[in-house]
Design a protein around this motif. Structure first.
Motif, short mmCIF file in Angstrom:
data_model
loop_
_atom_site.label_atom_id
_atom_site.label_comp_id
_atom_site.label_asym_id
_atom_site.label_seq_id
_atom_site.Cartn_x
_atom_site.Cartn_y
_atom_site.Cartn_z
N VAL A 261 14.20 17.22 6.82
CA VAL A 261 13.33 17.46 5.50
C VAL A 261 12.04 17.55 5.97
O VAL A 261 11.23 18.04 5.36
N ASP B 127 4.69 5.41 5.61
CA ASP B 127 4.86 5.61 4.05
C ASP B 127 4.78 4.33 3.28
O ASP B 127 4.44 4.41 2.10
N TYR B 128 4.56 3.15 3.83
CA TYR B 128 4.08 1.83 3.12
C TYR B 128 3.50 1.11 3.95
O TYR B 128 3.88 1.20 5.50
N ALA B 129 2.67 0.15 3.63
CA ALA B 129 2.18 -0.80 4.48
C ALA B 129 1.56 -1.99 3.81
O ALA B 129 1.47 -1.99 2.40
N PRO C 67 12.83 14.16 11.43
CA PRO C 67 13.96 14.44 10.28
C PRO C 67 13.54 15.76 9.87
O PRO C 67 12.67 16.22 9.56
N MET D 138 0.93 -1.16 -0.09
CA MET D 138 0.01 0.09 -0.13
C MET D 138 0.93 1.32 -0.07
O MET D 138 1.68 1.41 0.82
N PHE D 139 0.89 2.05 -1.02
CA PHE D 139 1.67 3.17 -0.96
C PHE D 139 1.08 4.66 -0.89
O PHE D 139 1.56 5.60 -0.70
N ALA D 140 -0.38 4.47 -0.63
CA ALA D 140 -1.23 5.71 -0.55
C ALA D 140 -2.46 5.10 0.04
O ALA D 140 -2.97 4.23 -0.44
N LYS E 11 22.58 5.69 6.68
CA LYS E 11 23.23 6.95 6.24
C LYS E 11 23.63 7.10 4.82
O LYS E 11 23.76 6.04 4.28
N ARG F 261 0.96 15.49 -5.46
CA ARG F 261 1.15 14.17 -5.43
C ARG F 261 2.57 13.86 -5.87
O ARG F 261 3.28 13.20 -5.29
N MET G 131 22.70 4.24 16.52
CA MET G 131 22.95 4.60 15.24
C MET G 131 24.55 4.64 15.21
O MET G 131 25.05 4.35 13.99
N LEU H 102 8.74 13.25 -1.40
CA LEU H 102 9.19 12.97 0.02
C LEU H 102 9.27 11.55 0.58
O LEU H 102 10.06 11.42 1.15
N GLN H 103 8.32 10.91 -0.05
CA GLN H 103 8.26 9.43 0.27
C GLN H 103 9.41 8.78 -0.35
O GLN H 103 9.98 7.88 0.64
N MET H 104 10.11 9.29 -1.27
CA MET H 104 10.95 8.43 -1.82
C MET H 104 12.47 8.66 -0.92
O MET H 104 13.30 7.78 -1.10
N LEU H 105 12.48 9.74 -0.23
CA LEU H 105 13.58 10.25 0.53
C LEU H 105 13.71 9.27 1.59
O LEU H 105 14.88 9.22 2.06
N ASP H 106 12.71 8.37 2.09
CA ASP H 106 12.70 7.46 3.16
C ASP H 106 13.36 8.16 4.37
O ASP H 106 14.26 7.94 4.97
N VAL H 107 12.89 9.25 4.95
CA VAL H 107 13.25 10.30 5.83
C VAL H 107 13.28 9.52 7.03
O VAL H 107 14.06 9.81 7.76
N TYR H 108 12.55 8.42 7.27
CA TYR H 108 12.81 7.72 8.64
C TYR H 108 13.68 6.43 8.59
O TYR H 108 13.70 5.78 9.69
N GLY H 109 14.16 6.42 7.36
CA GLY H 109 15.43 5.37 7.26
C GLY H 109 16.48 5.47 8.17
O GLY H 109 16.91 6.51 8.48
N THR H 110 17.09 4.40 8.57
CA THR H 110 18.36 4.68 9.56
C THR H 110 19.71 4.59 8.85
O THR H 110 20.58 4.90 9.26
N GLN I 236 4.84 14.97 -2.99
CA GLN I 236 4.62 13.93 -1.91
C GLN I 236 5.44 12.64 -2.12
O GLN I 236 6.02 12.07 -1.22
N ARG J 116 7.92 5.03 9.08
CA ARG J 116 8.34 4.33 7.71
C ARG J 116 7.04 3.24 7.46
O ARG J 116 6.70 3.38 6.32
N VAL K 100 -1.84 6.17 4.63
CA VAL K 100 -0.59 5.89 4.09
C VAL K 100 -0.28 6.93 3.27
O VAL K 100 -1.24 7.40 2.38
N GLY K 101 1.04 7.70 3.42
CA GLY K 101 1.43 8.66 2.74
C GLY K 101 2.27 9.72 3.61
O GLY K 101 2.30 9.55 4.86
N VAL K 102 2.63 10.79 3.34
CA VAL K 102 3.65 11.63 4.17
C VAL K 102 2.77 12.64 4.96
O VAL K 102 1.79 13.00 4.82
#
Lengths: 154, 275
Positions: free
Chosen positions: B210, B174-176, B208, A71-73, A153, A137, B75, A143-151, A140, B147, B184-186
């Motif tokens: 950004v 972001d995904y599910a 974060p 599910m992406f949105a 580096k 869209r 981290m 921003l989603q592609m940036l994976d801002v919550y990813g850990t 958005q 995420r 689901v979305g920013v």
């Protein structure tokens, strides 16, 4: 038809739309209802309708081969589904599933395209509403592609 | 300032809770003396002896006076040593340092709290204070982005808060997979849908950088005054006393004028790549 016209013009997407143009759009409209789990459409099907969501939540999914759908949105009340109604070859690129009960107005895409072709003022007004949706869209998705919550580096 | 602000006080890990993969909440009690009072939004320097020191926001209830609570994500070497501490481990603590969430200035206003990922941890003390004094505030809205559903922090507490009828909670990922029934979305996408009374709204945002940048812009677009939008900034802090300059952010040292800063102070700098 008068009732449908009122419902169409009351939707967030058509806020401030001229009443005369609203009547043209409502001529392509019908009421729709989807039960939980029912699919509104699947990827690769023709875009026959644009959906103005009035109630409920729709999950947009892509199913990678051999894997569970991702599910992406989600789209909810006041949102619109079907921004590719103006983009040949008018095909859906993803699946849309009703998460719960969904009520929507369906706008016949072919009917609307024909009316926009015949009346460029209507076409331009529709474009002025769809382009900001597409732009938002795109933002958005970036921003989603940036994976801002990813850990990880960068 | 304390007499020896660079000397850490010894604290013992009283309890740990594994929140998520690589994320642990530590409850710390002082080896001697009392726990210093703190304001929501402040941070401590936590010292893993023999490894090093890192700035970690306080995530505990400001009304709970018997311990310090910190949520730590693994981290680097220091945060990993902290997150892998076990009950009985001794750690060093300096602090509290930094500015606070404007919980007093928010009295009488609608409050929007926006957290992304582990950013819910520094906001938690503010949330707990607001909920404890709920009649003092107008609408209370929490937007939380992560995420995926498996990476939601404080999940049980979120459910508990959701059961209250006096706080609106919107969680988005972001995904599910198909089992998820939320958004689901920013996070910024949720803001225009809130129907804010912008003239009477104050926002606190942590996540974060950004994400904060886009949330600040979306709040401002919704009519919220820039000086009523507060962000928690993060930089590499070392001394936490405004001496070493490691946490410099333009003309500010985050350890002194932050971590909580107003959007009108930082909006332009958020767009600069060089800082």
């Amino acid at each position: 038809m008068e009732t449908l016209e009122r419902i169409v013009l009351a939707h967030r997407f058509f806020a401030g739309f001229e009443a005369e143009l609203g009547a043209l759009v409502a001529g392509c409209a019908r009421n729709l209802r989807f039960t939980p789990g029912q699919y509104l459409f699947h990827a690769d099907e023709d875009v026959n309708q644009i959906y103005l969501i009035r109630h409920g939540v729709v999950a947009l999914e892509i199913a990678p081969p051999g894997r569970a759908p991702v599910m992406f949105a989600t789209e909810g009340e006041g949102d619109i589904l079907g921004t590719s109604w103006l983009v040949p070859p008018y095909r859906w690129r993803f699946d849309a599933r009703a998460v719960g009960l969904v009520r929507a107005i369906g706008l016949d895409a072919q009917c609307l395209r024909a009316k926009c072709e015949a009346d460029h003022h209507l076409g331009y007004e529709m474009m002025k509403r769809f382009l900001p949706e597409l732009s938002a869209r795109l933002d958005q998705t970036r921003l989603q592609m940036l994976d801002v919550y990813g850990t990880a580096k960068p | 300032m304390k007499a020896a602000p660079l000397r850490p006080a010894p604290y013992r890990v009283r309890r740990i809770k594994r929140e998520l993969h690589g994320v642990t909440t530590l409850e710390l009690v002082p080896a001697q003396g009392a726990v210093p009072a703190f304001e929501p939004g402040q941070f401590n320097m936590l010292y893993a002896f023999g490894v090093g020191e890192a700035a970690i926001s306080i995530s505990g209830d400001p009304a709970q006076a018997d311990c310090l609570t910190h949520t730590v994500r693994e981290m680097g070497a220091i945060s990993t040593a902290l997150a892998q501490a076990h009950p009985g481990t001794m750690l060093g603590v300096r602090g509290p340092f930094g500015t606070a969430w404007p919980t007093r200035a928010a009295e009488g206003l609608d409050v929007v709290l926006i957290a992304g990922g582990l950013g819910l941890a520094p906001l938690r003390p503010a949330i707990l204070r607001l909920l404890a004094a709920r009649p003092l505030y107008g609408r209370l809205i929490l937007l939380y982005g992560a995420r995926s559903p498996n990476e939601l922090l404080y999940r049980h507490e979120l459910e508990h808060w959701r059961q209250r009828l006096d706080v609106d909670i919107h969680v988005t990922v972001d995904y599910a997979d198909a089992g998820w029934h939320g958004n689901v979305g920013v996070v910024p996408r949720l803001i225009p849908r809130l129907g804010l009374d912008a003239q009477n709204t104050l926002a606190m945002v942590c996540g974060p950088e950004v994400m904060m940048r886009f949330c600040g812009a979306a709040l401002h677009d919704a009519g919220v005054a820039m000086d009523r939008i507060h962000l928690s900034m993060e930089r590499n802090m070392k001394c936490a006393l405004g001496l070493c300059g490691h946490c410099q952010f333009g003309a500010d040292f985050i350890c002194k004028t932050g971590a909580v800063m107003r959007y009108d102070q930082v909006a332009q700098r958020l767009r600069l790549r060089e800082i």
